[in-house]
Write an enzyme that holds these catalytic residues in place. Structure first.
Site, short mmCIF file in Angstrom:
data_model
loop_
_atom_site.label_atom_id
_atom_site.label_comp_id
_atom_site.label_asym_id
_atom_site.label_seq_id
_atom_site.Cartn_x
_atom_site.Cartn_y
_atom_site.Cartn_z
N CYS A 1 0.84 -1.14 0.07
CA CYS A 1 -0.12 -0.07 -0.19
C CYS A 1 0.62 1.28 -0.09
CB CYS A 1 -0.81 -0.18 1.19
SG CYS A 1 -2.15 -1.16 1.08
N THR B 1 6.91 1.35 2.14
CA THR B 1 8.25 1.85 1.82
C THR B 1 8.51 2.97 1.34
OG1 THR B 1 8.80 -0.93 1.84
CG2 THR B 1 10.39 0.68 1.30
#
Ligand code: SPV
Ligand code: MN
Length: 610
Positions: free
Chosen positions: A261, A264
């Site tokens: 989602c 990172t």
């Protein structure tokens, strides 16, 4: 075990460590046991072993290696991951449990002789910075040099810290075996077991290699630490930690996003600093502020869609010499290729299916992509151009904002601020996301994932939520809680660019410092058009139109109410949900219904809201 290994063990002067190592050496019957310290020589030993074993191979650039997991071992195996509990215990309908005694018996019998002909590695790590009240010692036993190598990139060395345990058993331990190998990958995936033994502070994981299953210190330790955090009154979260930079100041955020989602990539946004991208321990500081440390020191990141345009910094790192393990990408002429890297991929090479060519199909007739969607890279954070100077601060960093990021195409606006800490806890508990390839199974199904931590919960929802509510109350100034959604669509077209999240972050940062006004909506506070317009211009050099804003920030009451119904359905079945939480749900519904009546329409434009 050779003399060197025995004397290393003796140095620890810990009979618990000794008896665990002896027990599992005897049970798993490796050809050799090697105990390693924090020294560079020992780390180098593991790196070399992974190459000699063919668990990894060198790629063209210095320090780059490739590792493949088996065709059916490309994500976390939820089905075979069980929390071991006494007979008759149900934690939640959503938490997979197994009866402790029989599961321990089963896994131990499967472990008998499982390391035959292999080398058992024993390593010591520290979860969290060294010399810190946050940190937990952890011992890893594994027959995979890839696992041991990954951990030396991802975790802080802990042999020296183990000495300071003074013989106590206050540590986690993990026993892993990739099991019998065929073409260097696990053969008996049908006998894959991941058993989390809460009572023993230990996890047994066998017949797998994918790091989310095999590496004790990552998601397996997270589960044990969640239990510990509840005993000790702190938060153990599936969260990144980053420093947002604006006006010469650094404001720290944590963020929980279900896999795939944008977690990172948010933590790695250009111009900001990173502390961690996956797991945070959060405690109350002496000044009654929330402080967070990264449990890890590296990133095991999804590589798909990393390209010079959308993720310039990581792309640069991944194409520069340095210690990197690539996993499950396509390799051609010793170079790694992945989906969405911004250039054409070769039509053949080696990938997670073995020798690969365009159009290759698997046993079920499905076309095999050039690289797996969950292909990954493993790197150290230190050495990245955007490493935050406080990465290893034993006191952690003060948390001013918390972000919950879901993934839906038609319900939530790109960014909003909660009305209060309890409302934020409600928002976090209501995260939904469409499934991605990081776990095995169908992709694209909308799933509820409270605090993005559902896969790792080992205690009932009710208690977990209560912990969050209480934690907020213990703070002098609780962090502001925000929700993001980068995935809005209109007729299949994305409404936002990949880098728009930078603007949302800058807005959140400004809100923390009281710099922007906001519009109160039934679901939280949203930005004003003029502020976003200026931020888009300043940070992305982009014209942000009124139409785009109107579409993105409309309050879709029907969709939001549908989601509330789904969430209510789930929580209705859970025991001991705090009243405060239920009240948040009720008032959110009331606000939405009222707004719908007042504006006489289901979709309310932000320009209309008073
Ligand atoms: C995630 O899926 O949340 C990850 C990767 O961070 S894994 O190690 O598989 O958990
Ligand atoms: Mn994760």
């Amino acid at each position: 075990m050779d003399k060197k290994s025995s004397s290393i063990l003796e140095e620890l002067n810990n009979r618990h460590v000794l008896s665990i190592v002896e027990k599992y050496a005897e049970l798993c019957k490796p050809a050799k046991v090697t105990v390693l310290t924090d020294s560079e020589d020992d780390t180098e030993y593991v790196r070399k072993l992974a190459l000699e074993n063919n668990e990894e191979s060198n790629l063209a650039l210095e320090g780059h290696t490739i590792h493949f997991d088996g065709y059916n071992d490309q994500g976390r195996d939820k089905l075979n991951t069980k929390i071991l509990v006494p007979e008759g215990t149900v934690i939640s309908k959503y938490i997979n449990t197994g009866e402790r005694e029989s599961c321990l018996e089963e896994v131990h019998s499967l472990m008998s002789g499982i390391m035959k002909g292999k080398e058992m590695l024993v390593r010591f790590f520290c979860l969290g910075p060294k010399n810190s009240k946050f940190s937990i010692s952890a011992m890893q036993i594994t027959d995979s040099a890839y696992v041991a190598h990954s951990e030396s990139i991802l975790y802080r060395p802990g042999f020296e810290q183990f000495k300071t345990l003074n013989g106590s058993d206050k540590f986690f331990y993990f026993v892993h075996s990739a099991g019998e190998l065929e073409n260097n990958v696990t053969k008996n995936v049908d006998k894959r077991r991941i058993y989390v033994d809460m009572a023993g502070d230990r996890v047994f994981t066998i017949n797998n290699q994918y790091a989310g299953n095999s590496m004790g210190l990552k998601k397996l330790a997270l589960r044990l630490a969640i239990k510990k955090s509840h005993q000790e009154d702190w938060l153990c979260e599936h969260m990144f930690i980053m420093g947002a930079k604006r006006k010469g100041r650094t404001t720290y955020f944590t963020g929980a996003f279900p896999s795939g989602c944008g977690k990172t990539s948010t933590a790695m946004l250009p111009g900001q600093t990173i502390i961690g991208d996956d797991i945070a321990y959060i405690k109350l500081g002496d000044d009654r502020m929330a402080y967070a440390v990264n449990v890890e020191q590296g990133i095991f990141g999804i590589i798909e869609d990393i390209n010079p345009k959308d993720d310039p910094m990581i792309y640069e790192v991944l194409t520069t010499p340095g210690e990197i393990i690539f996993s499950n990408v396509l390799v051609k002429d010793n170079l790694p290729y992945w989906l969405g890297m911004g250039k054409e991929l070769p039509g053949s090479g080696e990938n997670f299916s073995g020798r690969w060519y365009k159009g290759k199909t698997d046993a079920k007739g499905n076309t095999i992509p050039a690289a797996h969607k969950n292909a990954r890279y493993t790197i150290r954070i230190k050495g990245l151009p955007n490493t935050d100077p406080r990465l290893d601060d034993p006191d952690g960093v003060p948390v001013s904002g918390m972000i919950y990021g879901g993934r839906d195409s038609d319900t939530s606006p790109p960014v909003l601020e909660s009305l209060s800490w309890p409302h934020g806890v409600f928002i976090g508990s209501a995260i939904e996301s469409e499934t991605t390839a990081t776990t095995l199974g169908k992709t694209g199904v909308r799933k509820h994932n409270p605090m993005a931590n559902l896969d790792f919960l080992v205690i009932p929802f009710g208690r977990y939520i209560e912990r969050h509510l209480k934690f907020g109350k213990s703070l002098e100034t609780p962090p502001k809680i925000f929700a993001t959604n980068y995935f809005l669509k209109d007729n299949g077209r994305w409404l936002n660019g990949m880098l728009d999240k930078k603007v949302w972050l800058m807005w959140m940062e400004g809100r923390i410092h009281g710099e922007f006004e906001a519009i109160n909506t039934p679901v939280g506070r949203i930005p004003k058009y003029e502020d976003l317009k200026a931020l888009f211009r300043e940070h992305l050099d982009k014209e942000y139109s009124k139409e785009d804003y109107g579409q993105q920030f409309s309050i879709r009451t029907d969709k939001l109410l549908e989601r509330l119904d789904r969430i209510e359905e789930i929580f209705k079945e859970e025991e001991d949900i705090p009243d405060e939480f239920t009240n948040e749900l009720t008032s959110q519904r009331e606000r939405l219904v009222k707004a719908k009546e007042k504006y006489k329409k289901a979709v309310i434009s932000p320009f209309e809201i008073e």
